[in-house]
Write a protein that holds these residues in place. Structure first.
Motif, PDB file in Angstrom:
ATOM      1  N   GLU A   1       0.798  -0.694  -0.410  1.00  0.00           N
ATOM      2  CA  GLU A   1       0.298   0.062   0.095  1.00  0.00           C
ATOM      3  C   GLU A   1       0.945   1.367   0.128  1.00  0.00           C
ATOM      4  OE1 GLU A   1      -3.580   1.581   3.051  1.00  0.00           O
ATOM      5  OE2 GLU A   1      -3.685  -0.944   2.508  1.00  0.00           O
ATOM      6  N   ALA A   2       0.874   2.033  -0.662  1.00  0.00           N
ATOM      7  CA  ALA A   2       1.421   3.324  -0.940  1.00  0.00           C
ATOM      8  C   ALA A   2       0.279   4.216  -0.920  1.00  0.00           C
ATOM      9  CB  ALA A   2       2.314   3.372  -2.175  1.00  0.00           C
ATOM     10  N   ALA A   3       0.696   6.129  -0.452  1.00  0.00           N
ATOM     11  CA  ALA A   3      -0.029   6.285   0.397  1.00  0.00           C
ATOM     12  C   ALA A   3       0.828   8.132  -0.954  1.00  0.00           C
ATOM     13  CB  ALA A   3       0.030   7.927   1.203  1.00  0.00           C
ATOM     14  N   VAL A   4       0.616   8.336  -1.548  1.00  0.00           N
ATOM     15  CA  VAL A   4       0.618   9.480  -1.855  1.00  0.00           C
ATOM     16  C   VAL A   4      -0.081  11.017  -1.958  1.00  0.00           C
ATOM     17  CG1 VAL A   4       1.557  10.586  -4.332  1.00  0.00           C
ATOM     18  CG2 VAL A   4       0.826   8.177  -4.367  1.00  0.00           C
ATOM     19  N   ALA A   5       1.400  12.139  -1.766  1.00  0.00           N
ATOM     20  CA  ALA A   5       0.471  13.497  -1.154  1.00  0.00           C
ATOM     21  C   ALA A   5       0.852  14.345  -2.098  1.00  0.00           C
ATOM     22  CB  ALA A   5       1.568  13.906   0.342  1.00  0.00           C
ATOM     23  N   VAL A   6       0.472  15.050  -2.748  1.00  0.00           N
ATOM     24  CA  VAL A   6      -0.288  16.297  -3.807  1.00  0.00           C
ATOM     25  C   VAL A   6       0.485  17.537  -3.459  1.00  0.00           C
ATOM     26  CG1 VAL A   6      -0.550  16.981  -6.011  1.00  0.00           C
ATOM     27  CG2 VAL A   6       0.025  14.504  -5.493  1.00  0.00           C
ATOM     28  N   ARG A   7       1.132  18.813  -3.302  1.00  0.00           N
ATOM     29  CA  ARG A   7       1.368  19.380  -3.316  1.00  0.00           C
ATOM     30  C   ARG A   7       1.528  20.395  -4.674  1.00  0.00           C
ATOM     31  NH1 ARG A   7       6.397  20.810   0.865  1.00  0.00           N
ATOM     32  NH2 ARG A   7       7.443  20.835  -0.835  1.00  0.00           N
TER      33      ARG A   7
END
Length: 81
Positions: free
Chosen positions: A10-16
């Motif tokens: 499982e991977a979490a991606v944060a975009v800013r």
């Protein structure tokens, strides 16, 4: 493989939003690049003009120098000292 198990990751991606340069820095880079580009074009033009006219000017100068020089002394008269 000895087993039929699957590896589920499982991977979490944060975009800013990307950080932006200040308007002054953007303008300085934009107009500085434009000025350098124009300076390079002017320099290329001057070098090209010098190369084109350089050959003609050199040949005219060389022929002028040849006509201004006195003729070399002749050695056939037998100058014995």
């Amino acid at each position: 493989p000895a087993t039929q198990k699957q590896d589920i990751a499982e991977a979490a991606v944060a975009v800013r939003n990307p950080t932006r340069l200040p308007t002054v820095a953007q303008s300085a880079l934009r107009y500085g690049g434009l000025a350098l580009s124009l300076a390079g074009l002017v320099l290329l033009g001057l070098m090209g003009a010098a190369l084109r006219s350089g050959g003609q000017a050199d040949s005219k100068l060389a022929s002028r120098r040849r006509s201004e020089q006195p003729p070399p002394p002749s050695t056939s008269e037998g100058n014995h000292e």
